[in-house]
Structures are given as C-alpha cells and as structure tokens.
Design an enzyme around this catalytic site. Sequence first.
Site, PDB file in Angstrom:
ATOM      1  N   GLY A 178       0.833  -1.200   0.000  1.00 49.14           N
ATOM      2  CA  GLY A 178       0.000   0.000   0.000  1.00 49.14           C
ATOM      3  C   GLY A 178       0.862   1.243   0.000  1.00 49.14           C
ATOM      4  N   ASN A 179       0.246   2.372   0.268  1.00 43.44           N
ATOM      5  CA  ASN A 179       1.022   3.608   0.385  1.00 43.44           C
ATOM      6  C   ASN A 179       0.325   4.534   1.377  1.00 43.44           C
ATOM      7  OD1 ASN A 179      -0.757   5.608  -1.115  1.00 43.44           O
ATOM      8  ND2 ASN A 179      -0.475   4.041  -2.701  1.00 43.44           N
TER       9      ASN A 179
END
Length: 211
Positions: free
Chosen positions: A21-22
């Site tokens: 993810g980020n």
Amino acid sequence: MKVIVSAGPTFEDIDPARFIGNRSSGKMGFAIAAEAARRGAEVLLVAGPVHLPTPEGVTRIDVRSAAHMHEAVTSALPASIYIGAAAVADFTPQTFSSTKLKKQTGSETLTLELVRTRDILADVAAHALRPRRVVGFAAETNDIEHYARGKLAAKRIDMICANRVGMAGSGFEADDNTLQVFWKDGDATLGPAPKADIAVLLLDLIDKELA
Ligand code: PMT
C-alpha cells in the site's frame, strides 16, 4: 456536469494477511470531490481504502486495488472531467497466494515478483469516451517540474498537479498542501493552504485554463 475523482491509496494483496500500500489518506481527492459537488456538479468519487466520510452530495464507490479502481473509473465514463488524485500502485504482485506466505528456513530474503498495473489516467485520456478535461497528480520528491511535465506529456493529459512528498506539511496525510500545476502553455502555484482551499483554487484554475 459529471466529474469523476479518484482518491486514496490502492492496496495490492500479496496473501490473505499482507498487501502493498502507500500513505495516501484520501484527503486531497475527497476535498476536490466535496468542492465539485458544492459547485453543483454530479460527482462520482472512486475511493481506495480510506477512513473518511463521504462528502455531501457525492456518490462514492469504494475499491481496493489498482485493477478495481481502473474498472470503476473507466466504466463510469463518459464524464466532463476526470481528476486522478489517487496514489495508484504502479506495480502489483504477479500472483496472489491464497495461503499465508511462510518464512523459508535458512533464507534471509524474500523475492516478490511484481508486474505493472494499468495506468488509469493514461487510459482515461486515450479512451473513446475521453472527458474533455483530464487532470492528473504527480507525487514527487525532487526535480518536480521535470517529472511532472514528463507525466503531462506521456499520459496525454491536460493538466498535472505536482506536490512534494516525503516532507511535513504537504502531500501524503497532511492537512495542507502546495501544488505546482502545469499545463501546455502555463503553470501556477497553489498554496500552501488547507486541502479544502487548494480544491477551490484548483477547480477555479481548471475552469479558467481548460475552459
Ligand atoms: O491522499 P492524501 O493523503 O491527501 O495525499 C494526497 C496525494 C499526495 C496522494 C495526492 O495529492 C497525489 O499526489 N496523488 C497522486 C499520487 C501518485 O500516485 O502520483 P504518481 O506520480 O505516482 O502518479 C501520477 C498520476 O498517475 C496520478 O494522477 C495517479 O493517480 C496516476 N496513475 C498512476 C499509476 C496508475 N497505475 N494509474 C494512474 O492513474
């Protein structure tokens, strides 16, 4: 007028327990969607996994991965404007393991094979139902104008909003932002200001420069 906005991160699943993810919180994209609705547009917000309430008057579709987001955005066309504020993963695991990956005894490393995701912004810009105005974002740490103008040209979009990431007070998770906006014949700096105010300035700029 129909406006499609993407916001938030994408999560690319590795196995039932893990994903790539980020740090996108969705705040920037949600602020743009809220402002567009306040101006009377029909707004579709395609949101990655975030914990934000849906802005008033906005229709929301929740997605998880880059592939889901691509499908939700392109199947919502036609629209007058697409604004891609989401931080979409550029790579996703080649295979999803339906069982949790285990540590290999004796091995200190793990290699994951990643493949490119489809570029939503470029595909919207090349679509037969292309919105008249396609606006992207660019998250950069350095050489902002160089990289942002490169994305403007490569993705064949009309405007790109670059923001600095990796520092406090702008970009990911922050309540405020500063945008350096580039289009074919010009540029502008918006902010620093709260993301809600940046959304107002950006929609004014789109109206003025991409009329
Ligand atoms: O969500 P917040 O916490 O408020 O943070 C806001 C933000 C930093 C996420 C936002 O302002 C921002 O910069 N969004 C774009 C982040 C990003 O992914 O930048 P990029 O330079 O990697 O991508 C360039 C553009 O291509 C973006 O418009 C992105 O949506 C788009 N893209 C990228 C890959 C892909 N597969 N499909 C895409 O559409």
